[in-house]
Scaffold this motif. Sequence first.
Motif, PDB file in Angstrom:
ATOM      1  N   ASP A 112      13.683  -9.880  -5.079  1.00  0.00           N
ATOM      2  CA  ASP A 112      12.441 -10.230  -5.777  1.00  0.00           C
ATOM      3  C   ASP A 112      12.146 -11.721  -5.802  1.00  0.00           C
ATOM      4  N   GLN A 113      12.985 -12.528  -5.199  1.00  0.00           N
ATOM      5  CA  GLN A 113      12.810 -13.976  -5.197  1.00  0.00           C
ATOM      6  C   GLN A 113      11.721 -14.395  -4.217  1.00  0.00           C
ATOM      7  N   GLU A 114      10.989 -15.434  -4.562  1.00  0.00           N
ATOM      8  CA  GLU A 114      10.083 -16.076  -3.625  1.00  0.00           C
ATOM      9  C   GLU A 114      10.709 -17.397  -3.189  1.00  0.00           C
ATOM     10  N   GLY A 115      10.617 -17.680  -1.906  1.00  0.00           N
ATOM     11  CA  GLY A 115      11.223 -18.901  -1.395  1.00  0.00           C
ATOM     12  C   GLY A 115      11.387 -18.845   0.101  1.00  0.00           C
ATOM     13  N   ASP A 171       0.841  -1.193   0.000  1.00  0.00           N
ATOM     14  CA  ASP A 171       0.000   0.000   0.000  1.00  0.00           C
ATOM     15  C   ASP A 171       0.878   1.246   0.000  1.00  0.00           C
ATOM     16  N   GLY A 172       1.208   1.750  -1.194  1.00  0.00           N
ATOM     17  CA  GLY A 172       1.978   2.985  -1.297  1.00  0.00           C
ATOM     18  C   GLY A 172       3.475   2.807  -1.388  1.00  0.00           C
ATOM     19  N   PHE A 173       3.979   1.566  -1.410  1.00  0.00           N
ATOM     20  CA  PHE A 173       5.411   1.341  -1.551  1.00  0.00           C
ATOM     21  C   PHE A 173       5.651  -0.056  -2.101  1.00  0.00           C
ATOM     22  N   PHE A 174       6.897  -0.312  -2.453  1.00  0.00           N
ATOM     23  CA  PHE A 174       7.289  -1.643  -2.886  1.00  0.00           C
ATOM     24  C   PHE A 174       8.136  -2.286  -1.797  1.00  0.00           C
ATOM     25  N   SER A 175       7.789  -3.503  -1.437  1.00  0.00           N
ATOM     26  CA  SER A 175       8.555  -4.209  -0.429  1.00  0.00           C
ATOM     27  C   SER A 175       9.819  -4.788  -1.049  1.00  0.00           C
ATOM     28  N   ALA A 176      10.911  -4.756  -0.281  1.00  0.00           N
ATOM     29  CA  ALA A 176      12.236  -4.989  -0.849  1.00  0.00           C
ATOM     30  C   ALA A 176      12.779  -6.393  -0.630  1.00  0.00           C
ATOM     31  N   GLY A 177      11.964  -7.330  -0.121  1.00  0.00           N
ATOM     32  CA  GLY A 177      12.430  -8.698   0.037  1.00  0.00           C
ATOM     33  C   GLY A 177      13.648  -8.790   0.939  1.00  0.00           C
ATOM     34  N   GLN A 178      14.646  -9.569   0.486  1.00  0.00           N
ATOM     35  CA  GLN A 178      15.920  -9.743   1.191  1.00  0.00           C
ATOM     36  C   GLN A 178      15.735 -10.324   2.603  1.00  0.00           C
ATOM     37  N   SER A 179      14.775 -11.234   2.723  1.00  0.00           N
ATOM     38  CA  SER A 179      14.600 -11.968   3.977  1.00  0.00           C
ATOM     39  C   SER A 179      15.930 -12.601   4.366  1.00  0.00           C
TER      40      SER A 179
END
Length: 243
Positions: free
Chosen positions: A223-226, A199-207
């Motif tokens: 941007d990876q899912e896993g 909501d209003g931004f892009f989440s940057a991942g990097q868990s």
Amino acid sequence: MIICAAQLRSVAADIQANQAKHFRLIDLALAHRADLVVFPELSLCGYQPRLARSLARHADDPSLDGFQRTSDANGLIIGVGMPLCFGADIQIAMVWFAPHMPRRVYAKQRLHVDEQPYFVPGDQSLLLERGEHKLAPAICYESLQPDHADNAAAMGANVYLASVAKSVGSLAMASAHYPSVARRHGMYVVMANCVGPCDGFFSAGQSAAWGLRGELLAQMSADQEGVVVLDTRLGTASVHGLG
């Protein structure tokens, strides 16, 4: 103990599609012998505060039963993020499923100012236990407040589980803060972040996962899912993408 942080791109407001992706990531975690998997903030609907009231559910909602069955069948602790009905109000919450146990809820205690028009804070800490491990959940903004981790450590936690929805800017702060938490308290820190539009931004991942001395053990891409897989017995972590 093997702990997984799941990183995913949630579909805004589509709980059914997001549940399906949760189960794919749970299967991936189980393939790596996970004992616990933690998902990002509001993972079941995406980080969409303005839509939260229309998407909120109770922790005992039958639509969540599949998580309990999966927990029971695999001895797996599962933490999913969702907007939770709290009387006439809504909380940012995690519902925790443990094998053959009642569901437990942790609600975000420290809200960011942008969240205050839509949610009310929780007022109870939570400690999860598996063997010698005591795990304390934290949700996004509050996990950057030193007193939150201090309280978790005072409760006996040796693992800090940060479920977040962080942009590039706030992720930079987190990447500096979480190692200090690990060093100060001698605890593992695991962060599960989402990717893509919020909501209003892009989440940057990097868990990521940090070791007891604050060392970065493993980190996913933006941007990876896993899943990030932390093995506390070996003190190592690895990254595994969703195929």
